[in-house]
Design a protein around this motif. Structure first.
Motif, PDB file in Angstrom:
ATOM      1  N   LYS A  87       0.841  -1.203   0.000  1.00 21.58           N
ATOM      2  CA  LYS A  87       0.000   0.000   0.000  1.00 21.58           C
ATOM      3  C   LYS A  87       0.873   1.250   0.000  1.00 21.58           C
ATOM      4  O   LYS A  87       1.798   1.379   0.800  1.00 21.58           O
ATOM      5  CB  LYS A  87      -0.903   0.009   1.239  1.00 21.58           C
ATOM      6  N   VAL A  88       0.561   2.151  -0.922  1.00 21.38           N
ATOM      7  CA  VAL A  88       1.253   3.446  -0.972  1.00 21.38           C
ATOM      8  C   VAL A  88       0.190   4.539  -0.860  1.00 21.38           C
ATOM      9  O   VAL A  88      -0.734   4.597  -1.684  1.00 21.38           O
ATOM     10  CB  VAL A  88       2.055   3.619  -2.276  1.00 21.38           C
ATOM     11  N   THR A  89       0.335   5.360   0.158  1.00 16.42           N
ATOM     12  CA  THR A  89      -0.670   6.394   0.429  1.00 16.42           C
ATOM     13  C   THR A  89      -0.272   7.716  -0.201  1.00 16.42           C
ATOM     14  O   THR A  89       0.855   8.196  -0.006  1.00 16.42           O
ATOM     15  CB  THR A  89      -0.838   6.596   1.947  1.00 16.42           C
ATOM     16  N   VAL A  90      -1.184   8.274  -0.971  1.00 17.74           N
ATOM     17  CA  VAL A  90      -0.995   9.610  -1.547  1.00 17.74           C
ATOM     18  C   VAL A  90      -1.833  10.582  -0.731  1.00 17.74           C
ATOM     19  O   VAL A  90      -3.052  10.468  -0.686  1.00 17.74           O
ATOM     20  CB  VAL A  90      -1.425   9.654  -3.025  1.00 17.74           C
ATOM     21  N   ARG A  91      -1.172  11.508  -0.083  1.00 15.67           N
ATOM     22  CA  ARG A  91      -1.872  12.541   0.694  1.00 15.67           C
ATOM     23  C   ARG A  91      -1.950  13.812  -0.139  1.00 15.67           C
ATOM     24  O   ARG A  91      -0.947  14.249  -0.721  1.00 15.67           O
ATOM     25  CB  ARG A  91      -1.166  12.787   2.013  1.00 15.67           C
ATOM     26  N   THR A  92      -3.129  14.377  -0.190  1.00 19.12           N
ATOM     27  CA  THR A  92      -3.354  15.523  -1.085  1.00 19.12           C
ATOM     28  C   THR A  92      -2.421  16.687  -0.769  1.00 19.12           C
ATOM     29  O   THR A  92      -1.969  17.392  -1.676  1.00 19.12           O
ATOM     30  CB  THR A  92      -4.821  15.983  -0.985  1.00 19.12           C
ATOM     31  N   ALA A  93      -2.130  16.903   0.500  1.00 10.65           N
ATOM     32  CA  ALA A  93      -1.244  18.011   0.868  1.00 10.65           C
ATOM     33  C   ALA A  93       0.161  17.784   0.324  1.00 10.65           C
ATOM     34  O   ALA A  93       0.815  18.709  -0.185  1.00 10.65           O
ATOM     35  CB  ALA A  93      -1.203  18.174   2.388  1.00 10.65           C
ATOM     36  N   ASP A  94       0.650  16.520   0.422  1.00  9.01           N
ATOM     37  CA  ASP A  94       1.992  16.210  -0.096  1.00  9.01           C
ATOM     38  C   ASP A  94       2.029  16.341  -1.612  1.00  9.01           C
ATOM     39  O   ASP A  94       3.011  16.848  -2.184  1.00  9.01           O
ATOM     40  CB  ASP A  94       2.391  14.790   0.314  1.00  9.01           C
ATOM     41  N   LEU A  95       0.971  15.863  -2.281  1.00 11.11           N
ATOM     42  CA  LEU A  95       0.912  15.956  -3.739  1.00 11.11           C
ATOM     43  C   LEU A  95       0.900  17.418  -4.186  1.00 11.11           C
ATOM     44  O   LEU A  95       1.595  17.814  -5.129  1.00 11.11           O
ATOM     45  CB  LEU A  95      -0.335  15.231  -4.251  1.00 11.11           C
ATOM     46  N   GLU A  96       0.110  18.241  -3.491  1.00 12.17           N
ATOM     47  CA  GLU A  96       0.050  19.661  -3.827  1.00 12.17           C
ATOM     48  C   GLU A  96       1.419  20.328  -3.656  1.00 12.17           C
ATOM     49  O   GLU A  96       1.852  21.101  -4.513  1.00 12.17           O
ATOM     50  CB  GLU A  96      -0.981  20.360  -2.939  1.00 12.17           C
ATOM     51  N   GLN A 115       6.763  16.476 -15.115  1.00 17.54           N
ATOM     52  CA  GLN A 115       8.032  16.071 -14.508  1.00 17.54           C
ATOM     53  C   GLN A 115       7.932  16.072 -12.978  1.00 17.54           C
ATOM     54  O   GLN A 115       8.422  15.159 -12.317  1.00 17.54           O
ATOM     55  CB  GLN A 115       9.144  17.020 -14.965  1.00 17.54           C
ATOM     56  N   ARG A 116       7.277  17.080 -12.412  1.00 16.59           N
ATOM     57  CA  ARG A 116       7.115  17.141 -10.965  1.00 16.59           C
ATOM     58  C   ARG A 116       6.275  15.979 -10.454  1.00 16.59           C
ATOM     59  O   ARG A 116       6.573  15.383  -9.412  1.00 16.59           O
ATOM     60  CB  ARG A 116       6.452  18.465 -10.554  1.00 16.59           C
ATOM     61  N   PHE A 117       5.207  15.665 -11.216  1.00 18.75           N
ATOM     62  CA  PHE A 117       4.348  14.555 -10.810  1.00 18.75           C
ATOM     63  C   PHE A 117       5.107  13.230 -10.898  1.00 18.75           C
ATOM     64  O   PHE A 117       5.025  12.394  -9.988  1.00 18.75           O
ATOM     65  CB  PHE A 117       3.103  14.514 -11.699  1.00 18.75           C
ATOM     66  N   ASP A 118       5.859  13.043 -11.993  1.00 19.42           N
ATOM     67  CA  ASP A 118       6.626  11.803 -12.157  1.00 19.42           C
ATOM     68  C   ASP A 118       7.663  11.656 -11.044  1.00 19.42           C
ATOM     69  O   ASP A 118       7.882  10.554 -10.528  1.00 19.42           O
ATOM     70  CB  ASP A 118       7.327  11.795 -13.523  1.00 19.42           C
ATOM     71  N   THR A 119       8.291  12.779 -10.671  1.00 20.19           N
ATOM     72  CA  THR A 119       9.289  12.741  -9.596  1.00 20.19           C
ATOM     73  C   THR A 119       8.630  12.331  -8.278  1.00 20.19           C
ATOM     74  O   THR A 119       9.182  11.526  -7.516  1.00 20.19           O
ATOM     75  CB  THR A 119       9.950  14.123  -9.428  1.00 20.19           C
ATOM     76  N   TYR A 120       7.433  12.864  -8.015  1.00 20.33           N
ATOM     77  CA  TYR A 120       6.704  12.539  -6.793  1.00 20.33           C
ATOM     78  C   TYR A 120       6.344  11.060  -6.763  1.00 20.33           C
ATOM     79  O   TYR A 120       6.547  10.373  -5.750  1.00 20.33           O
ATOM     80  CB  TYR A 120       5.441  13.392  -6.706  1.00 20.33           C
TER      81      TYR A 120
END
Length: 423
Positions: free
Chosen positions: A374-383, A400-405
């Motif tokens: 399980k990998v959790t994506v938190r909206t605050a971290d993504l933003e 590129q930023r999204f791919d890096t994340y």
């Protein structure tokens, strides 16, 4: 009858003075007494008595007016008098009090012969005497308005800052405060009636607004009964058990539970009950201190009902999709518990969650999905990741930023076994 030794020391002599009737008549008229009393020899003793009583009364009124002036004469938290006007009134009242106190020694008919004030001096105190009535009238008006103004002040603190009722308050303040400061308006009975009516209307409209908010924020008897049924709801029980499975988005269930537990019950408050205090006497609801609900309690319960159905469908679909994944399918054959393996197979065949979900099914489910990560994506971290480097940015920079994340999230993990959960 005077002895010789005393006569030797006499420096001056003249005929006895007459009584200054013109100033005394003016004084009596100023104080609201019949001037004829002091003119008539037969009623002069009565005149002196009534003068003493009347002067004592006016001294008391002047002192009270000074005290009223010192309280600040405020309305809705703002001073009614300007600093200059207040100082001018205080000076006039002080002079009037001094003048009235100078009249108190004239308590016998004989002392009236030495009355020192002339007609013009007496007439000069007439505005100050009228000022006492003005101060008393203004103080009386403010005291009569104080209960409703105090009520509205509390209501302003209770109502949410964005509520349109506050616009009505600001409009009323803008209309009436300047007029109340103006001497021409504040003494006008028509203005006073209009002001009192406006305040009463504001109080009534607040009560309507509060009742509407209270109805949204609190459950009535019928809605409270429906809320109680959710405690035993089978769907909620299923989701609560499944939320312990690593792959499930438990935050979605937490949102539902928080919403359910946040619903408070109060069987209602009437407009009459809000008359003395701008808060519900039962629950003390303060709209400004609670999040403004987007829907009333009954509508929230309907939303919760639909949301539970939706989560059961989504979670069922998610479990089936993961269990049927080729990377997981092989693990199902390795499940040691025979009954658990059978329960999972039945679930995959029927595409419906068992009701109730027993520990055997739950353990087998955990075991079958144990190979997934399980990998959790938190909206605050993504933003934060997408904003890194600043905005505006190009489409390629955003990709590129999204791919890096995503790369950072999956670093060191088997990509085929990763399952993303958004929280």
């Amino acid at each position: 009858k005077v002895g010789g030794d005393d006569l030797i020391d006499v420096k001056h002599g003249e005929r006895p003075k007459g009584r200054p009737l013109a100033p005394l008549q003016e004084l009596f008229q100023l104080l609201g007494l019949a001037p004829g009393l002091v003119v008539n020899q037969n009623t002069r003793e009565k005149a002196v008595h009534e003068l003493g009583v009347n002067v004592a009364h006016h001294v008391e009124r002047a002192v009270v007016a000074q005290q009223q002036l010192q309280t600040g004469m405020s309305f809705w938290g703002k001073p009614v008098l300007s600093e200059k006007e207040r100082d001018d009134w205080a000076s006039k009242l002080g002079s009037l009090k001094t003048f009235l106190e100078s009249l108190q020694p004239f308590n016998t008919e004989g002392k009236l012969k030495n009355f020192p004030h002339d007609v013009s001096a007496i007439q000069g105190h007439k505005p100050a005497l009228e000022l006492v009535a003005t101060v008393s009238s203004l103080d009386d008006l403010l005291r009569r308005l104080e209960p409703v103004v105090s009520y509205l002040g509390t209501a302003e603190a209770v109502i949410p800052t964005e509520h349109p009722w506050l616009d009505q308050v600001r409009a009323a303040q803008a209309e009436f405060l300047p007029k109340l400061v103006n001497p021409k308006h504040r003494g006008d009975p028509a203005f006073q009636r209009a002001l009192a009516k406006s305040l009463a209307d504001l109080k009534s409209s607040y009560q309507d607004a509060y009742l509407a908010l209270h109805q949204k924020a609190r459950l009535g008897a019928a809605a409270d009964k429906k809320k109680g049924t959710f405690v035993k709801d089978a769907r909620l029980a299923q989701l609560q058990k499944l939320s312990g499975v690593d792959m499930m988005p438990a935050q979605q269930l937490t949102e539902v539970q928080n919403t359910l537990h946040g619903l408070k019950t109060c069987f209602g408050v009437s407009k009459h009950e809000l008359d003395g205090k701008p808060l519900c006497p039962e629950c003390g609801y303060r709209p400004a201190e609670e999040p403004l609900p987007s829907r009333d309690g009954a509508a929230t319960l309907e939303w919760l009902d639909e949301r539970l159905d939706e989560l059961v469908r989504q979670w069922t679909k998610t479990l089936i999709g993961n269990l049927e994944d080729p990377t997981v399918a092989g693990n199902l054959e390795l499940i040691a518990d025979r009954n658990g393996k059978k329960a999972l197979a039945e679930f995959l065949r029927k595409k419906t969650l068992p009701d109730p979900i027993d520990p055997t099914f739950l353990k087998a489910l955990q075991e079958g999905l144990s190979g997934l990560q399980k990998v959790t994506v938190r909206t605050a971290d993504l933003e934060q990741a997408l904003l890194k480097g600043g905005l505006p940015c190009t489409l390629d920079e955003l990709r590129q930023r999204f791919d890096t994340y995503v790369t950072d999230l999956s670093k060191g993990k088997d990509a085929t076994k990763i399952r993303i959960v958004v929280e």
